[in-house]
Design a protein around this motif. Structure first.
Motif, short mmCIF file in Angstrom:
data_model
loop_
_atom_site.label_atom_id
_atom_site.label_comp_id
_atom_site.label_asym_id
_atom_site.label_seq_id
_atom_site.Cartn_x
_atom_site.Cartn_y
_atom_site.Cartn_z
N PRO A 15 -1.25 3.64 -3.67
CA PRO A 15 0.19 3.54 -3.42
C PRO A 15 0.64 4.39 -2.24
O PRO A 15 0.18 5.52 -2.06
N ASP A 18 6.38 5.05 -0.96
CA ASP A 18 7.43 4.26 -1.62
C ASP A 18 6.90 3.49 -2.83
O ASP A 18 7.63 2.73 -3.46
N SER A 20 4.58 1.17 -2.79
CA SER A 20 3.98 -0.12 -2.44
C SER A 20 2.49 0.05 -2.18
O SER A 20 2.02 1.14 -1.87
N ARG A 21 1.76 -1.04 -2.34
CA ARG A 21 0.31 -1.01 -2.15
C ARG A 21 -0.10 -2.16 -1.23
O ARG A 21 0.29 -3.30 -1.44
N ARG A 22 -0.87 -1.83 -0.20
CA ARG A 22 -1.36 -2.84 0.75
C ARG A 22 -2.50 -3.61 0.10
O ARG A 22 -3.33 -3.05 -0.61
N LEU A 32 1.92 -6.76 1.34
CA LEU A 32 2.34 -5.49 0.76
C LEU A 32 2.94 -5.79 -0.61
O LEU A 32 3.84 -6.62 -0.73
N SER A 34 4.66 -4.50 -4.32
CA SER A 34 5.42 -3.46 -5.02
C SER A 34 5.26 -3.59 -6.52
O SER A 34 5.83 -2.81 -7.29
N HIS A 35 4.51 -4.60 -6.95
CA HIS A 35 4.34 -4.88 -8.38
C HIS A 35 3.11 -5.77 -8.54
O HIS A 35 2.71 -6.44 -7.59
N ASP A 38 3.43 -9.23 -7.33
CA ASP A 38 3.32 -9.39 -5.87
C ASP A 38 1.87 -9.62 -5.47
O ASP A 38 1.58 -10.42 -4.58
N TRP A 69 1.96 1.76 -10.55
CA TRP A 69 2.92 1.50 -9.48
C TRP A 69 3.92 2.65 -9.44
O TRP A 69 5.05 2.52 -9.90
#
Length: 77
Positions: A15, A18, A20-22, A32, A34-35, A38, A69
């Protein structure tokens, strides 16, 4: 000419600040997330929707698993 293998290697990176995870496949950034939803959508758009995101050996979760997350609970709905 290089061909994609039968077994893509997907990486969900640790993470960011913020939360988010690439999501990448090799050197290519797919998106990218965020959940967890996604990640599923990013793989669907990349034609990789046959992969079981939470259970597949093809997905490498770095810096935490599918349930990690950080910062998600701080987001306003």
């Amino acid at each position: 000419m290089e061909h994609y293998t039968q077994h893509p290697h997907i990486v969900v990176h640790p993470p960011a600040l913020d939360g988010s995870r690439r999501v990448t496949e090799g050197d290519v950034t797919l998106g990218l997330a965020s959940h967890l939803d996604d990640v599923v959508e990013i793989l669907r758009l990349a034609d990789l929707d046959r992969i079981e995101v939470e259970e597949s050996d093809l997905v490498e979760w770095q810096g935490g698993g599918p349930e990690d997350w950080p910062g998600l609970s701080e987001h306003e709905l």
